[in-house]
Design a protein around this motif. Sequence first.
Motif, PDB file in Angstrom:
ATOM      1  N   LEU A 192     -10.805  -0.617 -10.068  1.00 37.63           N
ATOM      2  CA  LEU A 192     -11.305  -0.135  -8.784  1.00 37.63           C
ATOM      3  C   LEU A 192     -12.801   0.097  -8.860  1.00 37.63           C
ATOM      4  CD1 LEU A 192      -8.547   2.479  -7.907  1.00 37.63           C
ATOM      5  CD2 LEU A 192      -8.970   0.322  -6.710  1.00 37.63           C
ATOM      6  N   PRO A 193     -13.567  -0.452  -7.926  1.00 37.14           N
ATOM      7  CA  PRO A 193     -14.998  -0.165  -7.885  1.00 37.14           C
ATOM      8  C   PRO A 193     -15.231   1.247  -7.350  1.00 37.14           C
ATOM      9  CG  PRO A 193     -14.394  -1.548  -6.036  1.00 37.14           C
ATOM     10  CD  PRO A 193     -13.154  -1.407  -6.876  1.00 37.14           C
ATOM     11  N   PRO A 194     -16.406   1.818  -7.578  1.00 38.33           N
ATOM     12  CA  PRO A 194     -16.655   3.213  -7.185  1.00 38.33           C
ATOM     13  C   PRO A 194     -16.588   3.461  -5.693  1.00 38.33           C
ATOM     14  CG  PRO A 194     -18.659   2.148  -8.012  1.00 38.33           C
ATOM     15  CD  PRO A 194     -17.537   1.243  -8.334  1.00 38.33           C
ATOM     16  N   GLU A 195     -16.800   2.439  -4.862  1.00 34.17           N
ATOM     17  CA  GLU A 195     -16.780   2.661  -3.419  1.00 34.17           C
ATOM     18  C   GLU A 195     -15.361   2.784  -2.843  1.00 34.17           C
ATOM     19  OE1 GLU A 195     -18.015  -1.747  -4.012  1.00 34.17           O
ATOM     20  OE2 GLU A 195     -18.199   0.182  -5.040  1.00 34.17           O
ATOM     21  N   VAL A 196     -14.335   2.551  -3.669  1.00 35.90           N
ATOM     22  CA  VAL A 196     -12.953   2.713  -3.216  1.00 35.90           C
ATOM     23  C   VAL A 196     -12.456   4.078  -3.675  1.00 35.90           C
ATOM     24  CG1 VAL A 196     -10.599   1.825  -3.350  1.00 35.90           C
ATOM     25  CG2 VAL A 196     -12.527   0.225  -3.305  1.00 35.90           C
ATOM     26  N   PRO A 197     -12.056   4.955  -2.751  1.00 33.82           N
ATOM     27  CA  PRO A 197     -11.613   6.303  -3.138  1.00 33.82           C
ATOM     28  C   PRO A 197     -10.345   6.233  -3.984  1.00 33.82           C
ATOM     29  CG  PRO A 197     -11.131   5.892  -0.825  1.00 33.82           C
ATOM     30  CD  PRO A 197     -11.975   4.747  -1.296  1.00 33.82           C
ATOM     31  N   LEU A 198     -10.389   6.890  -5.139  1.00 34.28           N
ATOM     32  CA  LEU A 198      -9.332   6.729  -6.137  1.00 34.28           C
ATOM     33  C   LEU A 198      -7.974   7.215  -5.650  1.00 34.28           C
ATOM     34  CD1 LEU A 198      -8.390   5.936  -8.933  1.00 34.28           C
ATOM     35  CD2 LEU A 198      -9.321   8.095  -9.808  1.00 34.28           C
ATOM     36  N   GLU A 199      -7.919   8.378  -5.021  1.00 34.35           N
ATOM     37  CA  GLU A 199      -6.632   8.915  -4.595  1.00 34.35           C
ATOM     38  C   GLU A 199      -6.001   8.038  -3.517  1.00 34.35           C
ATOM     39  OE1 GLU A 199      -5.656  12.884  -2.257  1.00 34.35           O
ATOM     40  OE2 GLU A 199      -6.112  13.317  -4.363  1.00 34.35           O
ATOM     41  N   GLU A 200      -6.768   7.717  -2.494  1.00 34.58           N
ATOM     42  CA  GLU A 200      -6.251   6.895  -1.406  1.00 34.58           C
ATOM     43  C   GLU A 200      -5.960   5.468  -1.848  1.00 34.58           C
ATOM     44  OE1 GLU A 200      -8.873   8.848  -1.244  1.00 34.58           O
ATOM     45  OE2 GLU A 200      -8.770  10.137   0.530  1.00 34.58           O
ATOM     46  N   ALA A 201      -6.596   5.025  -2.935  1.00 30.18           N
ATOM     47  CA  ALA A 201      -6.419   3.656  -3.416  1.00 30.18           C
ATOM     48  C   ALA A 201      -4.984   3.359  -3.816  1.00 30.18           C
ATOM     49  CB  ALA A 201      -7.347   3.387  -4.603  1.00 30.18           C
ATOM     50  N   ALA A 202      -4.166   4.397  -4.054  1.00 28.36           N
ATOM     51  CA  ALA A 202      -2.775   4.164  -4.441  1.00 28.36           C
ATOM     52  C   ALA A 202      -2.072   3.231  -3.466  1.00 28.36           C
ATOM     53  CB  ALA A 202      -2.028   5.496  -4.533  1.00 28.36           C
ATOM     54  N   ILE A 203      -2.344   3.378  -2.162  1.00 33.62           N
ATOM     55  CA  ILE A 203      -1.595   2.602  -1.174  1.00 33.62           C
ATOM     56  C   ILE A 203      -2.005   1.128  -1.153  1.00 33.62           C
ATOM     57  CG2 ILE A 203      -1.325   4.676   0.220  1.00 33.62           C
ATOM     58  CD1 ILE A 203      -3.178   3.364   2.294  1.00 33.62           C
ATOM     59  N   LEU A 204      -3.058   0.775  -1.873  1.00 35.34           N
ATOM     60  CA  LEU A 204      -3.406  -0.642  -1.997  1.00 35.34           C
ATOM     61  C   LEU A 204      -2.301  -1.416  -2.703  1.00 35.34           C
ATOM     62  CD1 LEU A 204      -7.181  -0.467  -3.053  1.00 35.34           C
ATOM     63  CD2 LEU A 204      -6.264  -1.086  -0.797  1.00 35.34           C
ATOM     64  N   GLY A 205      -1.557  -0.737  -3.590  1.00 34.39           N
ATOM     65  CA  GLY A 205      -0.598  -1.421  -4.434  1.00 34.39           C
ATOM     66  C   GLY A 205       0.729  -1.750  -3.786  1.00 34.39           C
ATOM     67  N   CYS A 206       0.979  -1.236  -2.587  1.00 36.66           N
ATOM     68  CA  CYS A 206       2.197  -1.618  -1.868  1.00 36.66           C
ATOM     69  C   CYS A 206       1.900  -1.809  -0.382  1.00 36.66           C
ATOM     70  CB  CYS A 206       3.317  -0.604  -2.066  1.00 36.66           C
ATOM     71  SG  CYS A 206       4.819  -1.027  -1.148  1.00 36.66           S
ATOM     72  N   ALA A 207       1.499  -0.766   0.319  1.00 34.24           N
ATOM     73  CA  ALA A 207       1.315  -0.868   1.767  1.00 34.24           C
ATOM     74  C   ALA A 207       0.311  -1.961   2.132  1.00 34.24           C
ATOM     75  CB  ALA A 207       0.865   0.477   2.331  1.00 34.24           C
ATOM     76  N   VAL A 208      -0.876  -1.902   1.556  1.00 33.65           N
ATOM     77  CA  VAL A 208      -1.901  -2.896   1.893  1.00 33.65           C
ATOM     78  C   VAL A 208      -1.607  -4.220   1.201  1.00 33.65           C
ATOM     79  CG1 VAL A 208      -4.368  -3.390   1.943  1.00 33.65           C
ATOM     80  CG2 VAL A 208      -3.576  -1.036   2.228  1.00 33.65           C
ATOM     81  N   PHE A 209      -1.129  -4.163  -0.037  1.00 32.97           N
ATOM     82  CA  PHE A 209      -0.739  -5.356  -0.792  1.00 32.97           C
ATOM     83  C   PHE A 209       0.339  -6.134  -0.037  1.00 32.97           C
ATOM     84  CE2 PHE A 209       2.047  -7.118  -4.192  1.00 32.97           C
ATOM     85  CZ  PHE A 209       1.145  -7.905  -4.884  1.00 32.97           C
ATOM     86  N   THR A 210       1.330  -5.431   0.468  1.00 30.79           N
ATOM     87  CA  THR A 210       2.397  -6.066   1.239  1.00 30.79           C
ATOM     88  C   THR A 210       1.853  -6.649   2.536  1.00 30.79           C
ATOM     89  OG1 THR A 210       4.038  -4.567   0.298  1.00 30.79           O
ATOM     90  CG2 THR A 210       4.630  -5.667   2.342  1.00 30.79           C
ATOM     91  N   ALA A 211       0.975  -5.910   3.198  1.00 27.96           N
ATOM     92  CA  ALA A 211       0.373  -6.388   4.445  1.00 27.96           C
ATOM     93  C   ALA A 211      -0.457  -7.645   4.202  1.00 27.96           C
ATOM     94  CB  ALA A 211      -0.499  -5.289   5.052  1.00 27.96           C
ATOM     95  N   TYR A 212      -1.226  -7.657   3.135  1.00 28.73           N
ATOM     96  CA  TYR A 212      -2.062  -8.823   2.832  1.00 28.73           C
ATOM     97  C   TYR A 212      -1.188 -10.043   2.561  1.00 28.73           C
ATOM     98  CZ  TYR A 212      -6.002 -11.463   0.937  1.00 28.73           C
ATOM     99  OH  TYR A 212      -6.972 -12.409   0.716  1.00 28.73           O
ATOM    100  N   GLY A 213      -0.120  -9.835   1.779  1.00 30.84           N
ATOM    101  CA  GLY A 213       0.784 -10.942   1.499  1.00 30.84           C
ATOM    102  C   GLY A 213       1.445 -11.468   2.755  1.00 30.84           C
ATOM    103  N   ALA A 214       1.809 -10.562   3.672  1.00 31.69           N
ATOM    104  CA  ALA A 214       2.432 -10.980   4.922  1.00 31.69           C
ATOM    105  C   ALA A 214       1.465 -11.797   5.773  1.00 31.69           C
ATOM    106  CB  ALA A 214       2.912  -9.758   5.691  1.00 31.69           C
ATOM    107  N   ALA A 215       0.230 -11.343   5.862  1.00 29.23           N
ATOM    108  CA  ALA A 215      -0.777 -12.079   6.633  1.00 29.23           C
ATOM    109  C   ALA A 215      -1.007 -13.462   6.037  1.00 29.23           C
ATOM    110  CB  ALA A 215      -2.080 -11.289   6.679  1.00 29.23           C
ATOM    111  N   SER A 216      -1.031 -13.524   4.715  1.00 27.58           N
ATOM    112  CA  SER A 216      -1.228 -14.805   4.033  1.00 27.58           C
ATOM    113  C   SER A 216      -0.073 -15.757   4.311  1.00 27.58           C
ATOM    114  CB  SER A 216      -1.378 -14.558   2.527  1.00 27.58           C
ATOM    115  OG  SER A 216      -1.485 -15.780   1.819  1.00 27.58           O
ATOM    116  N   LYS A 217       1.157 -15.265   4.193  1.00 26.45           N
ATOM    117  CA  LYS A 217       2.321 -16.135   4.412  1.00 26.45           C
ATOM    118  C   LYS A 217       2.465 -16.523   5.871  1.00 26.45           C
ATOM    119  CE  LYS A 217       4.928 -14.565   0.388  1.00 26.45           C
ATOM    120  NZ  LYS A 217       3.974 -13.549  -0.102  1.00 26.45           N
TER     121      LYS A 217
END
Length: 376
Positions: free
Chosen positions: A166-191
């Motif tokens: 994680l780069p410093p501009e991404v807040p560490l605590e909130e970054a947790a949701i990148l690994g499922c909520a946003v990750f899942t959303a990105y994959g859905a948009a891609s597919k």
Amino acid sequence: MNHDVEPLPATMRAAIWEGVGRPLVLEEVPVPRPLDREVLIKVVACGVCHTDLHLLKGEVPFPAPAVLGHEVSGIVVELGGGLDDSGLEIGMPVVGAFIMPCGTCRQCRRGRDDLCPVFFEQNRVHGNLLDGTSRLRRADGSRISMYSMSGLAEYAVVPVAALAPLPPEVPLEEAAILGCAVFTAYGAASKGGLTSDDSVAVVAVGGVGSSIIQVAAGLGASPIIAVDVDDDKLEAARALGADIVVNSTREDALAAIRAAVPGGVDVSFEALGRPETFELAVASLAEGGRMVAVGIAAGAATAAVPITPVVRRGQSIVGSFGARTREELPRVVALAADGGVDLRRLVTRRFSLDRAQEAFAALAEGRISGRAVITP
């Protein structure tokens, strides 16, 4: 980067799930240790996701006792063997994706990390990491199953293929949701092949649906229509980029979608996994439209989809469990770093680890708009 990591304790607190109908209970267990191609992280935050809730309710089978939690951010505190090429260092902030690919099977070699059979067989069926064993034990030595990396604990072992710095501009605590909520959303948009030329409907705007709205807005799709039964969630969806919001308890959602976009939308996303929302997402499509099914259903739920309209109108229905971890998790992190998703707006509630059961009760009752996180 801060390399001054405290010495590892012998034990840690973990939220143990003993089976369907049993509450999560905090317990002291030995701190797990990483093996080859694995990393131990000190968990900073773990997301509260409907997929874990399905397990708690017995809607998806999983072996108990177990530690759930598959959406984490944290700090690297120990490296297993064979990681000289990983670029990871002690003290580095990281995010973990819930799909943890083996990297060597046929699907992984084809770049389809999201279909890795080793992950699904070993982790989702048996509660193991990729080598067929769990890293978690109770004080008496008895085994504890792992759901992904078992993030509802103070420490977690994660395969290196499932991590991104994680780069410093991404807040560490909130970054947790990148690994499922946003990750899942990105994959859905891609597919779904989502582009700036597309109109969009998002059916159900919880954590994943809210993330899909942000990703769609970031790609320039328009209009974006959000459908839900909760006014608070819909107002949050509007703030995240939805152009039109529809409360399906007060109006005919399909009629509202077709009034906004005559003929139907180019891409629809179903983010809840219920037959009625699945059917709505398909019915809302225009000619040549693509419906992306994202929500996990309870048990063996099925939906009724009219065959002839799908055939005659050249529509497609595609399932999307998540993104391709090794290739797309870094892209998700970059999207957050560039402001394409507003993590601080998406994370709406926080719970301590000893309130994990309360967090999932709130999720089950529809009292969480966006995403909640648990902070050990």
